[in-house]
Design an enzyme around this catalytic site. Structure first.
Site, PDB file in Angstrom:
ATOM      1  N   ARG A 407       0.809  -1.218   0.000  1.00  0.00           N
ATOM      2  CA  ARG A 407       0.000   0.000   0.000  1.00  0.00           C
ATOM      3  C   ARG A 407       0.841   1.266   0.000  1.00  0.00           C
ATOM      4  O   ARG A 407       1.742   1.446   0.813  1.00  0.00           O
ATOM      5  CB  ARG A 407      -0.945  -0.006   1.211  1.00  0.00           C
ATOM      6  CG  ARG A 407      -1.901   1.182   1.251  1.00  0.00           C
ATOM      7  CD  ARG A 407      -2.915   1.005   2.355  1.00  0.00           C
ATOM      8  NE  ARG A 407      -3.838  -0.074   2.043  1.00  0.00           N
ATOM      9  CZ  ARG A 407      -4.472  -0.794   2.969  1.00  0.00           C
ATOM     10  NH1 ARG A 407      -4.226  -0.580   4.239  1.00  0.00           N
ATOM     11  NH2 ARG A 407      -5.316  -1.740   2.610  1.00  0.00           N
ATOM     12  N   HIS A 437       4.135 -10.849   1.904  1.00  0.00           N
ATOM     13  CA  HIS A 437       4.623  -9.964   2.952  1.00  0.00           C
ATOM     14  C   HIS A 437       5.848 -10.539   3.662  1.00  0.00           C
ATOM     15  O   HIS A 437       6.483  -9.866   4.470  1.00  0.00           O
ATOM     16  CB  HIS A 437       3.485  -9.714   3.959  1.00  0.00           C
ATOM     17  CG  HIS A 437       3.722  -8.569   4.887  1.00  0.00           C
ATOM     18  ND1 HIS A 437       3.932  -8.733   6.236  1.00  0.00           N
ATOM     19  CD2 HIS A 437       3.775  -7.229   4.660  1.00  0.00           C
ATOM     20  CE1 HIS A 437       4.102  -7.552   6.811  1.00  0.00           C
ATOM     21  NE2 HIS A 437       4.021  -6.619   5.877  1.00  0.00           N
TER      22      HIS A 437
END
Length: 685
Positions: A407, A437
């Site tokens: 993001r 991640h």
């Protein structure tokens, strides 16, 4: 018997996020921080609130817009959550401006740092501002009169704008009465006045003041009756379908729309007339609940520029030099260091450079055959990226798994992917529907006729800048089982097939969640001999919370060090009286994730890229890795105990949902965990 599913046992995650932002804001009042850094904390609060509205509030509004309301474990529906968010956010933002106007600005004035307001300009300053306006602002500003041929402009997310009341007719005979002036985004929001027009000190003027002072020059021949700042925050979340044929192309298209999503918050100067405020609310489809009247600049984040505009090192944190462990300093080769024993580094107290050195040496080492790495946030111009590109140019097999959907780093990661591909790196975009991640590096090296794997696993991103600001663990090892596990994970990310059997690592979305629950249950079986210490950024996942409740009911002593959101309610008799929750807020952003299981004196310890959230445990590619070396286990426990002993930078979560800042008891020495770690690992700053 306590009902673990009862909504009263859980806090709302959005309110938890707001409370974390508030704890950041309160650092602006903590005089143990230098003055300019206190101002920066005030600005970070603004930045955090921007993202909160762009993502969390926008998400709740989207649920209502499309009739997809979901009820959280706390029992609140989106409408109720938005009402409570509005109440709390208005209270916090009001306090922010009070702190800025009544505390920070007066203290900066006393230190000779002046925000010079229009009414205070001397004739010489006014003349300099006029010249700056004519030379720098006027050529790039685009005033927009509102009439049938000039409808309300589509304003960029979070941009500074002015609504202007006009009187009179223009050259074409138009008499609309209103205009919009977007502040040029290419210009700084804060400008330093030259010393020759000032009486001393550091003198700063807002771009908004300069535009305001010369608005009449934008509308020659007309009378400006009023000029008022406003700022619109829009939905900035990206929505991508799961069945995309080309993720990169789809993402490029979505990035363009982020700047013009639906409005979610309107900030206006508190002197803006009611009729103009209502006009703006109607134009953006917002209500009073979404309106924030502020006494000061509407874009406080831009005040972060103060640190770079004034030369006052005495008002900022002292510099420090992150240390490098002797095990690494005493050898030229990272491979030699890692082969002797595993390495654990705690950034920023210990240097991030060994991670970069591992890749640099791997790129140049003729015995290295392949390098694989995940990249979530790193920066396109980083040394790590250069090392990967260098390795590919030297003919090594280099694979980068780049998460394009990190993001607010999407555009940077698209650029990064292109740069690596041009150098010959094989670039993979992870798995659609599951953000990658995990933080992993795998180096394959030929040694004495066989292949050996060297691994780096981390709790944070491969970003040297973040490594100076965030606390994160780096772990480097050549353990065969871990190397084999990491190799299998890269196979799953780059290829296709069933989930492979992993020996030592826990990996989401497959085994991490279930293994955490099993280990917590194992501690519960030990009763009051059990011990759990978890360090997360956030804890929201209901099954994990229920497992912790059951462990508490069994008598396990549980400490949770949770920087941000915590949906678990501690200290409730019969439910969680054995659970203590604390949040550490200080100079560095706490980012390490550690899972400590006491196991009746035979502790099992894991570091991880994953928080205790649904998205991390069930919907992302994450890794938790064991720390097995007894000395490193003891070192991790010492670090955790330091955080648990903090009596001035820590906040305790109460059973009613409020946080109370810890204070030293009478006669007790102050213990700030981050300062202790600085002195222990890096030397006193």
């Amino acid at each position: 018997m306590v009902d673990l599913d009862a909504s009263d046992n859980y806090f709302n995650r959005e309110i938890g996020q707001l409370q974390f932002n508030y704890r950041v804001l309160k650092q602006a009042l903590d005089t143990t921080h230098p003055l300019i850094n206190r101002l920066i904390f005030c600005c970070i609060f603004s930045s955090n609130m921007d993202e909160f509205f762009e993502i969390r509030v926008a998400g709740l509004r989207q649920q209502m817009k499309y009739g997809r309301e979901t009820v959280g474990v706390d029992g609140l529906i989106p409408e109720q959550a938005l009402a409570e968010i509005s109440r709390v956010a208005h209270e916090y933002i009001q306090e922010q401006y009070n702190i800025l106007n009544d505390v920070l600005i007066p203290e900066m004035e006393r230190e000779g740092i002046h925000f010079v307001r229009r009414r205070e300009w001397t004739p010489a300053q006014a003349e300099w501002v006029r010249n700056y306006f004519e030379d720098e602002i006027l050529p790039v500003v685009s005033p927009i009169g509102l009439d049938p041929s000039h409808p309300f402009p589509r304003l960029v997310n979070k941009s500074l704008n002015f609504i202007v009341e006009l009187e009179g007719k223009d050259a074409f005979g138009r008499e609309t009465g209103l205009a919009i002036v977007p502040a040029p985004r290419s210009l700084p929001r804060l400008v330093r006045l030259p010393d020759e027009v000032c009486a001393g000190g550091e003198n700063l003027v807002f771009l908004s003041s300069m535009i305001h002072a010369h608005t009449d020059e934008l509308f020659p021949g007309m009378k400006v009756k009023g000029c008022y700042q406003f700022r619109l925050t829009r939905n900035a979340d990206l929505e991508l379908e799961d069945d995309l044929e080309d993720l990169a192309s789809a993402l490029r298209g979505e990035l363009l729309s982020r700047r013009f999503g639906d409005g979610v918050r309107l900030e206006v100067a508190d002197n803006c007339p009611e009729e103009l405020t209502q006009f703006l609310l109607t134009e953006f489809g917002l209500t009073e609940r979404d309106l924030y009247r502020v006494h000061g600049p509407v874009n406080l984040t831009r005040l972060m520029a103060v640190g770079g505009l004034v030369d006052r090192p005495d008002l900022t944190y002292s510099a420090f030099s992150p240390s490098i462990p002797k095990q690494i300093r005493s050898r030229d080769s990272m491979f030699d260091s890692i082969s002797k024993r595993p390495i654990l580094l705690l950034h920023p107290f210990e240097n991030f450079s060994p991670v970069v050195d591992l890749l640099r040496q791997a790129a140049k080492d003729p015995h290295v055959l392949a390098i694989r790495q995940t990249l979530y946030r790193t920066g396109a111009d980083s040394e790590i990226v250069e090392a990967l590109a260098d390795a590919a140019r030297r003919g090594k097999e280099v694979t980068a798994v780049i998460e394009l959907r990190a993001r607010f780093s999407e555009a940077e990661n698209l650029e990064l992917a292109s740069r690596l591909q041009e150098a010959g790196v094989i670039v993979v975009y992870g798995v659609v529907g599951y953000k990658t991640h995990a933080k992993m590096i795998l180096v394959v090296r030929r040694e004495e006729g066989r292949l050996r794997r060297y691994v780096h696993l981390g709790t944070g991103n491969y970003h040297a800048g973040n490594a100076r600001l965030y606390t994160d663990y780096s772990f480097m090892t050549c353990d065969e089982s871990i190397g084999d596990d990491v190799n299998k994970l890269f196979q799953q990310l780059t290829g296709m097939g069933k989930a492979l059997k992993i020996k030592k690592l826990f990996h989401a979305p497959f085994t991490l969640h279930s293994r955490l629950l099993e280990l917590i249950e194992g501690e519960a079986e030990l009763g009051n001999q059990g011990r759990l210490i978890f360090k997360f950024n956030s804890l929201t996942e209901p099954q994990l919370i229920k497992a912790l409740y059951r462990a508490s009911q069994a008598g396990v002593k549980i400490d949770l060090i949770i920087r941000g959101i915590c949906c678990l309610r501690p200290g409730v008799p019969g439910l969680s009286e054995n659970i203590r929750v604390r949040s550490i807020i200080g100079r560095f952003l706490e980012h390490t994730r550690v899972y400590y299981f006491g196991s009746s004196g035979r502790p099992q310890v894991y570091c991880s890229s994953a928080d205790g959230m649904e998205r991390n445990l069930l919907n992302r590619v994450e890794v938790a890795f064991p720390i097995e070396d007894p000395d490193l286990v003891a070192r991790l426990r010492e670090d955790l105990d330091t955080y648990l002993a903090d009596n001035c930078q820590s906040w305790e979560l109460q059973s009613d949902g409020n946080y109370v800042q810890n204070q030293p008891a009478e006669g007790e020495e102050r213990l700030a965990s981050q300062l202790v770690l600085l002195e222990r690992l890096a030397g006193k700053p």
